[in-house]
Motif scaffolding. Structure first.
Motif, mmCIF file in Angstrom:
data_model
loop_
_atom_site.group_PDB
_atom_site.id
_atom_site.type_symbol
_atom_site.label_atom_id
_atom_site.label_comp_id
_atom_site.label_asym_id
_atom_site.label_seq_id
_atom_site.Cartn_x
_atom_site.Cartn_y
_atom_site.Cartn_z
ATOM 1 N N MET A 116 0.853 -1.200 0.000
ATOM 2 C CA MET A 116 0.000 0.000 0.000
ATOM 3 C C MET A 116 0.879 1.238 0.000
ATOM 4 S SD MET A 116 -3.051 1.279 0.088
ATOM 5 C CE MET A 116 -3.900 2.784 0.502
ATOM 6 N N MET A 117 0.618 2.146 -0.910
ATOM 7 C CA MET A 117 1.386 3.377 -0.985
ATOM 8 C C MET A 117 0.579 4.494 -0.347
ATOM 9 S SD MET A 117 2.872 5.231 -4.354
ATOM 10 C CE MET A 117 3.754 3.737 -4.798
ATOM 11 N N PHE A 118 1.268 5.367 0.399
ATOM 12 C CA PHE A 118 0.574 6.421 1.113
ATOM 13 C C PHE A 118 0.930 7.788 0.541
ATOM 14 C CE2 PHE A 118 -1.213 3.798 4.347
ATOM 15 C CZ PHE A 118 -0.321 2.738 4.513
ATOM 16 N N VAL A 119 -0.012 8.703 0.692
ATOM 17 C CA VAL A 119 0.228 10.072 0.271
ATOM 18 C C VAL A 119 1.419 10.626 1.030
ATOM 19 C CG1 VAL A 119 -0.730 12.404 0.310
ATOM 20 C CG2 VAL A 119 -2.166 10.480 -0.360
ATOM 21 N N GLY A 120 2.287 11.333 0.336
ATOM 22 C CA GLY A 120 3.479 11.884 0.947
ATOM 23 C C GLY A 120 4.733 11.073 0.706
ATOM 24 N N ARG A 121 4.583 9.832 0.280
ATOM 25 C CA ARG A 121 5.752 8.999 0.006
ATOM 26 C C ARG A 121 6.477 9.528 -1.241
ATOM 27 N NH1 ARG A 121 5.733 2.429 -1.069
ATOM 28 N NH2 ARG A 121 7.921 2.247 -1.675
ATOM 29 N N VAL A 122 7.794 9.458 -1.227
ATOM 30 C CA VAL A 122 8.607 9.914 -2.340
ATOM 31 C C VAL A 122 9.293 8.727 -2.996
ATOM 32 C CG1 VAL A 122 10.517 11.396 -3.084
ATOM 33 C CG2 VAL A 122 8.982 12.158 -1.254
ATOM 34 N N LEU A 123 9.073 8.547 -4.283
ATOM 35 C CA LEU A 123 9.682 7.460 -5.035
ATOM 36 C C LEU A 123 10.961 7.948 -5.687
ATOM 37 C CD1 LEU A 123 6.503 6.060 -6.820
ATOM 38 C CD2 LEU A 123 7.731 4.964 -4.944
ATOM 39 N N ARG A 124 11.994 7.181 -5.530
ATOM 40 C CA ARG A 124 13.282 7.484 -6.158
ATOM 41 C C ARG A 124 13.769 8.899 -5.856
ATOM 42 N NH1 ARG A 124 14.899 4.425 -11.671
ATOM 43 N NH2 ARG A 124 14.860 2.338 -10.756
ATOM 44 N N ASN A 125 13.435 9.389 -4.679
ATOM 45 C CA ASN A 125 13.837 10.728 -4.247
ATOM 46 C C ASN A 125 13.408 11.814 -5.237
ATOM 47 O OD1 ASN A 125 15.241 9.800 -1.898
ATOM 48 N ND2 ASN A 125 16.937 9.172 -3.233
ATOM 49 N N CYS A 126 12.319 11.551 -5.959
ATOM 50 C CA CYS A 126 11.921 12.478 -7.015
ATOM 51 C C CYS A 126 10.418 12.690 -7.071
ATOM 52 C CB CYS A 126 12.430 11.957 -8.360
ATOM 53 S SG CYS A 126 11.973 12.985 -9.761
ATOM 54 N N TYR A 127 9.632 11.616 -7.046
ATOM 55 C CA TYR A 127 8.203 11.705 -7.313
ATOM 56 C C TYR A 127 7.428 11.610 -5.998
ATOM 57 C CZ TYR A 127 10.128 10.657 -11.872
ATOM 58 O OH TYR A 127 10.887 10.675 -13.010
ATOM 59 N N LYS A 128 6.934 12.746 -5.537
ATOM 60 C CA LYS A 128 6.202 12.797 -4.280
ATOM 61 C C LYS A 128 4.710 12.591 -4.539
ATOM 62 C CE LYS A 128 5.242 15.677 -0.231
ATOM 63 N NZ LYS A 128 5.474 16.999 0.407
ATOM 64 N N ILE A 129 4.149 11.578 -3.916
ATOM 65 C CA ILE A 129 2.741 11.241 -4.117
ATOM 66 C C ILE A 129 1.856 12.284 -3.451
ATOM 67 C CG2 ILE A 129 0.963 9.492 -3.784
ATOM 68 C CD1 ILE A 129 3.247 8.728 -5.703
ATOM 69 N N VAL A 130 0.938 12.858 -4.236
ATOM 70 C CA VAL A 130 0.008 13.860 -3.726
ATOM 71 C C VAL A 130 -1.282 13.212 -3.245
ATOM 72 C CG1 VAL A 130 -1.374 15.894 -4.329
ATOM 73 C CG2 VAL A 130 0.957 15.660 -5.211
ATOM 74 N N ARG A 131 -1.833 12.340 -4.075
ATOM 75 C CA ARG A 131 -3.057 11.638 -3.674
ATOM 76 C C ARG A 131 -3.357 10.506 -4.631
ATOM 77 N NH1 ARG A 131 -8.279 13.720 -5.969
ATOM 78 N NH2 ARG A 131 -7.802 15.223 -7.589
ATOM 79 N N LEU A 132 -4.210 9.604 -4.164
ATOM 80 C CA LEU A 132 -4.655 8.473 -4.970
ATOM 81 C C LEU A 132 -5.687 8.946 -5.974
ATOM 82 C CD1 LEU A 132 -4.669 5.305 -5.325
ATOM 83 C CD2 LEU A 132 -6.636 5.327 -3.775
ATOM 84 N N LEU A 133 -5.520 8.527 -7.227
ATOM 85 C CA LEU A 133 -6.497 8.848 -8.260
ATOM 86 C C LEU A 133 -7.476 7.712 -8.485
ATOM 87 C CD1 LEU A 133 -4.211 10.580 -10.911
ATOM 88 C CD2 LEU A 133 -5.775 11.664 -9.307
ATOM 89 N N GLY A 134 -6.994 6.490 -8.358
ATOM 90 C CA GLY A 134 -7.880 5.353 -8.577
ATOM 91 C C GLY A 134 -7.139 4.048 -8.381
ATOM 92 N N SER A 135 -7.905 2.973 -8.239
ATOM 93 C CA SER A 135 -7.331 1.649 -8.046
ATOM 94 C C SER A 135 -8.039 0.647 -8.930
ATOM 95 C CB SER A 135 -7.470 1.208 -6.577
ATOM 96 O OG SER A 135 -6.760 2.069 -5.719
ATOM 97 N N GLY A 136 -7.328 -0.395 -9.282
ATOM 98 C CA GLY A 136 -7.890 -1.484 -10.058
ATOM 99 C C GLY A 136 -7.133 -2.751 -9.737
ATOM 100 N N GLY A 137 -7.503 -3.823 -10.401
ATOM 101 C CA GLY A 137 -6.825 -5.082 -10.150
ATOM 102 C C GLY A 137 -5.352 -5.021 -10.517
ATOM 103 N N PHE A 138 -5.001 -4.124 -11.450
ATOM 104 C CA PHE A 138 -3.621 -4.015 -11.902
ATOM 105 C C PHE A 138 -2.753 -3.260 -10.908
ATOM 106 C CE2 PHE A 138 -5.732 -0.196 -13.172
ATOM 107 C CZ PHE A 138 -4.813 0.796 -12.922
ATOM 108 N N GLY A 139 -3.341 -2.416 -10.056
ATOM 109 C CA GLY A 139 -2.569 -1.596 -9.139
ATOM 110 C C GLY A 139 -3.244 -0.266 -8.903
ATOM 111 N N ASP A 140 -2.450 0.746 -8.583
ATOM 112 C CA ASP A 140 -2.982 2.049 -8.210
ATOM 113 C C ASP A 140 -2.392 3.148 -9.098
ATOM 114 O OD1 ASP A 140 -4.317 0.887 -5.939
ATOM 115 O OD2 ASP A 140 -2.368 0.859 -4.928
ATOM 116 N N THR A 141 -3.152 4.225 -9.239
ATOM 117 C CA THR A 141 -2.700 5.380 -9.997
ATOM 118 C C THR A 141 -2.736 6.600 -9.090
ATOM 119 O OG1 THR A 141 -3.560 4.453 -12.051
ATOM 120 C CG2 THR A 141 -3.101 6.808 -12.029
ATOM 121 N N TYR A 142 -1.636 7.372 -9.123
ATOM 122 C CA TYR A 142 -1.488 8.501 -8.214
ATOM 123 C C TYR A 142 -1.170 9.789 -8.969
ATOM 124 C CZ TYR A 142 -0.969 4.923 -4.591
ATOM 125 O OH TYR A 142 -1.173 3.859 -3.762
ATOM 126 N N LEU A 143 -1.581 10.886 -8.369
ATOM 127 C CA LEU A 143 -1.103 12.188 -8.793
ATOM 128 C C LEU A 143 0.147 12.479 -7.977
ATOM 129 C CD1 LEU A 143 -1.794 14.705 -10.527
ATOM 130 C CD2 LEU A 143 -2.831 15.665 -8.474
#
Length: 639
Positions: free
Chosen positions: A1-28
């Motif tokens: 589970m990914m949470f808002v505020g997490r930073v991926l690769r020290n570059c991409y900071k998650i703002v919020r969840l846009l949607g979820s599906g069986g394939f995974g999640d999409t974030y802004l």
């Protein structure tokens, strides 16, 4: 589970969840490596089968599709770009371009018929994009209104959702046997060979032809009958078009793929040549009131996330796999959409079934919408115009009597980021934290309420700087509310002050810069105290009083004087930050709302340019007139 505020690769900071599906999640997300931290979309794909052999094949296919998306987006500015792809802990991530615009599902709708000329132009633009795609032997495989966006910046069509692309090649599964691709597409648009798992370039031509027929007839593709003897679509009875154009569409949607145009280029060559452009007229003088200008007719945006349809066995990725081998690698792809528009800071290609979808404003028979055209401009930090855009929009006219009218422009619903970013010059702490707000559609006054309009409704004119076409000023919040009440009584329609969120959304009109003109502002573009400057632009005039409404350039929604002229009252009570602010576009009120300061936005003729920024805020007592700087504009919500 990914949470808002997490930073991926020290570059991409998650703002919020846009949607979820069986394939995974999409974030802004925000890109922290770039100035201003621009928005992007991060898709998180989660394999369900931990088998190392399956993961290895999934990894190879993931990289293969990513390369396809890289190539397409970076070679064509009408295809969104893929910025990055990477793997962490056996899970896959795609980082994609964030684009503002409206998908065509709000333009191509059941019951609405486009003209032959309009459909021809639409076909030409889409086929030009598809031609470049087909030249690389790639099939989109899901052409439909939801996957075609009209970019707000320039009105161009953008082709999205390349999760279903397939590079034409023959793959062999582990047993050395040829495998058919996974069937991906939308019923009514996808032809029979694609439904069977064998798409061709002509499959995209078929889907586009069905979209064109939908626009012409107003009948959804899956509602059109087919001839039981040969499987051909029966559509001519619902459209009045020339024989030549009808023949082109009929060939595009032939049941047998061998009888269609075999590629987008072939179909494009069959269309009549576009008309020669007319000579451009000299632009209207900036000092001349743009009384004929109105808001662009922008369909209600559903901000569409650029979808990447997972990997194969789930029915969501490159259809170039051994179907049985990768069955279950990723979950089944579901459409991931989120409302927006717009918008406008949040990009318009994001939409989600996990969020409410903004509705097109209902227009009762008593309202007759008109359409007009106008020009917008963008300036650089030196205040020089570096872009001009021609736009058009819808509005209605309210008759207030004695020759006085009120023009109300249609504002599309959508989602935007409210407030200013931490790095914006001369920002105040009360402009944060930035937060996404979804605003339903509404109508807004093209101009601030004028003295003539105020006189027609209230029977008096408190303004210091007199002029029928100048904005009314020296009005309190209570005065503005009373005006709306009486206007409702006169017209039978609900009028009110805008919420603070509605005001900023309307002022920005899709921009994220300090001003809707761009990085700065000049006194050629607005009436404010030009003895000060904001960026690198030269100092300008200080007119020391109001001027007529509408003599400066509008924003992309067709609203005039959102920067400067007079401060505009909003509904909201004062709050010193946006912490816990509403996210639905409604006014933020307290329990005892009559005794607290009220919000004003937009700056005035007497303020420095910093106060004219889209995010700047001011509060005053609801009975404060503050000389001749306080005015308002109205909002109408049509049920």
């Amino acid at each position: 589970m990914m949470f808002v505020g997490r930073v991926l690769r020290n570059c991409y900071k998650i703002v919020r969840l846009l949607g979820s599906g069986g394939f995974g999640d999409t974030y802004l997300a925000e890109n922290l490596d770039l100035p201003g931290h621009p928005l992007c979309v991060v898709k998180h794909l989660k394999p369900r089968d931990p088998n190392p052999d399956v993961l290895q094949i999934a990894r190879r296919l993931f990289a293969s599709e990513a390369q396809v998306l890289y190539r397409l987006g970076h070679e064509n500015n009408q295809i969104p770009r893929l910025f990055a792809h990477f793997e962490e802990n056996g899970e896959f991530y795609l980082v994609q371009e964030y684009v503002e615009g409206n998908d065509l599902s709000s333009e191509v709708i059941a019951g609405k018929r486009w003209s032959e000329q309009e459909v021809t132009q639409l076909l030409r633009e889409i086929l030009e994009i598809l031609t470049l795609v087909h030249k690389q032997d790639i099939i989109h495989r899901d052409i439909k209104p939801q996957n075609l966006m009209r970019r707000r910046q320039d009105g161009k069509i953008i082709l999205i959702d390349f999760g279903a692309v397939k590079e034409i090649s023959t793959l062999v599964n582990i047993q050395g046997q040829t495998s058919a691709s996974v069937a991906i597409g939308t019923p009514g648009y996808a032809p029979n060979e694609q439904a069977a798992g064998y798409p061709k370039l002509s499959s995209d031509v078929h889907a586009l032809g069905m979209l064109a027929i939908f626009a012409l007839t107003g009948v959804k593709p899956y509602d059109l009958p087919r001839d039981p003897t040969n499987g051909e679509v029966v559509w001519r009875n619902w459209a009045n078009v020339s024989e030549r154009f009808a023949d082109i569409l009929t060939k595009m949607v032939r049941y047998r793929f061998s009888e269609r145009y075999q590629s987008a280029a072939e179909a494009l060559s069959a269309l009549p040549a576009p008309p020669k452009p007319k000579p451009q007229r000299t632009p209207q003088s900036k000092s001349q009131p743009a009384s004929q200008s109105t808001l662009q007719s922008t369909p209600i945006p559903r901000r569409q996330v650029i979808q990447w349809l997972g990997l194969i066995g789930s029915g969501v990725g490159l259809a170039i796999v051994g179907e049985q081998l990768l069955q279950g690698v990723f979950g089944r792809k579901d459409d991931v959409v989120e409302t927006a528009t717009p918008s406008p800071s949040i990009r318009s290609d994001i939409s989600s079934t996990s969020s409410p979808t903004p509705k097109q404003l209902a227009t009762p028979p008593s309202i007759s919408l008109q359409t007009a055209k106008f020009e917008t401009v963008t300036v650089d930090a030196q205040g020089k115009i570096n872009k001009r855009s021609n736009r058009q929009a819808k509005y209605f006219v309210e008759d207030l009597g004695n020759g006085v009218t009120l023009e109300m422009v249609q504002i599309p619903g959508g989602t935007f980021i409210m407030g200013s970013p931490p790095g914006e010059k001369q920002r105040d702490l009360d402009e944060g934290p930035q937060h996404p707000v979804t605003v339903p559609g509404f109508f807004m006054g093209k101009y601030e309420v004028t003295q003539a309009q105020y006189q027609a409704i209230m029977g008096n004119n408190p303004s210091k700087s007199k002029g029928e076409k100048r904005p009314v000023e020296k009005v309190t919040w209570d005065d503005a509310v009373e005006f709306c009440k009486r206007l409702k009584q006169k017209t039978g329609r609900t009028y009110r002050l805008p919420s603070e969120a509605e005001w900023e959304y309307a002022a920005r009109a899709g921009t994220t810069t300090p001003f809707y003109f761009g990085e700065t502002i000049t006194t050629d573009l607005a009436n404010y105290n030009g003895t000060d400057s904001y960026a690198s632009e030269p100092k300008g005039q200080y007119r020391q009083h109001t001027t007529d409404v509408g003599i400066f350039r509008p924003n992309a929604f067709g609203l005039y004087d959102m920067h400067g002229l007079v401060w505009e009252w909003c509904q909201d009570d004062w709050h010193d930050t946006y912490q816990d602010a509403p996210t639905d576009g409604s006014a933020w009120l307290t329990n005892d709302s009559t005794k607290v300061p009220k919000m004003l936005r937009g700056g005035s003729w007497n303020t420095a340019p910093r106060a004219c920024r889209s995010a700047d805020r001011l509060c005053r007592s609801p009975d404060d007139r503050y000389y001749d700087e306080f005015g308002f504009r109205v909002v109408c919500v049509v049920a």
